[in-house]
Design an enzyme around this catalytic site. Structure first.
Site, short mmCIF file in Angstrom:
data_model
loop_
_atom_site.label_atom_id
_atom_site.label_comp_id
_atom_site.label_asym_id
_atom_site.label_seq_id
_atom_site.Cartn_x
_atom_site.Cartn_y
_atom_site.Cartn_z
CG HIS A 68 -1.73 -1.27 1.35
ND1 HIS A 68 -2.67 -1.70 0.42
CD2 HIS A 68 -1.65 -2.24 2.29
CE1 HIS A 68 -3.15 -2.88 0.81
NE2 HIS A 68 -2.54 -3.22 1.92
NE ARG A 69 2.84 5.06 -3.99
CZ ARG A 69 4.01 5.01 -4.64
NH1 ARG A 69 4.35 3.90 -5.27
NH2 ARG A 69 4.82 6.03 -4.66
CG LEU A 70 1.34 1.99 4.00
CD1 LEU A 70 0.53 1.20 5.03
CD2 LEU A 70 1.07 3.48 4.14
#
Length: 193
Positions: free
Chosen positions: A170-172
Site C-alpha cells: 500500500h505504498r507504506l
C-alpha cells in the site's frame, strides 16, 4: 535501529548477489556538468568499503568530464526482485593507479583491448570504424599483456548520505537514512514514504 550504513549495504548487497539474475552490482550513476545539467547512466560497482564505492571508466568520457567539473555524484542500486533500493550521495575522487591497474589486469582480454579501441562518448561514424580500431589493438598487443590505457581508471564515491528504501504494501514504504555528522560519524533517521 542503529546500524552502520556500510554494514547494512553489505547485507543488502549480499542478498542481491544471491537473488538477482543479472548484474546485481549495476548502479545508476548521476552526475552534473559545470552548468548543472544532469546526466545519468548505468555503470558497474567494482569495489566498495568504508572508503567508498568504486567504478571504472575512460577518463575522456562524458561522465569523467562531468566529474572533473563537479566532483559530486549520486548512485542508485535498485533490486526489483528484493523490492529494495539504496541511494548514495557523495564526493568523487580518483581511485589510485595501483587500484586501477589491478582491476584492469583482472578484466578479460577483449575488454582490455576494447578500452584501448574506444574513444568513449565521442561521436562514431559507423560500427566498422570501432571494429577496425579493435582489430588494430588486437594486432598491436598480440603476444603480450595489455597495459591499462593512460586515460582509463577508477573513481571512488565517498558517501555523505545513504537512503535504504524497502517496498511495503500500500505504498507504506520504509525509508532509513544515514547522514554524515560534524564529527564524521553517522546520524540515522527515517523519512515518510
Amino acid at each position: 535501529m542503529a546500524d552502520d550504513p556500510f554494514s547494512l549495504f553489505d547485507r543488502w548487497f549480499a542478498e542481491a548477489r544471491d537473488s538477482e539474475l543479472n548484474d546485481p552490482n549495476a548502479m545508476a550513476l548521476a552526475t552534473a556538468d559545470a552548468r548543472g545539467r544532469p546526466s545519468v547512466r548505468m555503470v558497474l560497482l567494482k569495489g566498495h568499503g568504508s572508503d567508498g564505492f568504486v567504478f571504472y571508466t575512460n577518463r575522456g568520457s562524458r561522465k569523467a568530464g562531468d566529474l572533473a567539473a563537479n566532483a559530486q555524484a549520486a548512485l542508485l542500486f535498485h533490486w526489483k526482485s528484493l523490492r529494495r533500493q539504496i541511494r548514495i550521495e557523495g564526493a568523487v575522487s580518483h581511485a589510485t593507479d595501483a587500484e586501477s591497474d589491478a582491476y584492469f589486469a583482472s578484466r578479460g582480454r577483449d575488454s582490455q583491448l576494447g578500452a584501448w579501441a574506444s574513444e568513449q562518448s565521442r561521436p562514431l561514424d559507423d560500427r566498422a570504424t570501432f571494429e577496425a580500431r579493435f582489430a588494430e589493438m588486437k594486432a598491436r598487443f598480440d603476444g603480450q599483456d595489455v597495459p591499462r590505457p593512460p586515460d582509463w581508471g577508477g573513481y571512488r564515491v565517498t558517501p555523505v548520505h545513504f537512503e535504504f528504501w524497502h517496498d511495503r504494501a500500500h505504498r507504506l514504504h520504509e525509508r532509513r537514512v544515514f547522514t554524515v555528522d560534524e564529527q564524521g560519524g553517522w546520524r540515522e533517521g527515517l523519512l515518510f514514504p
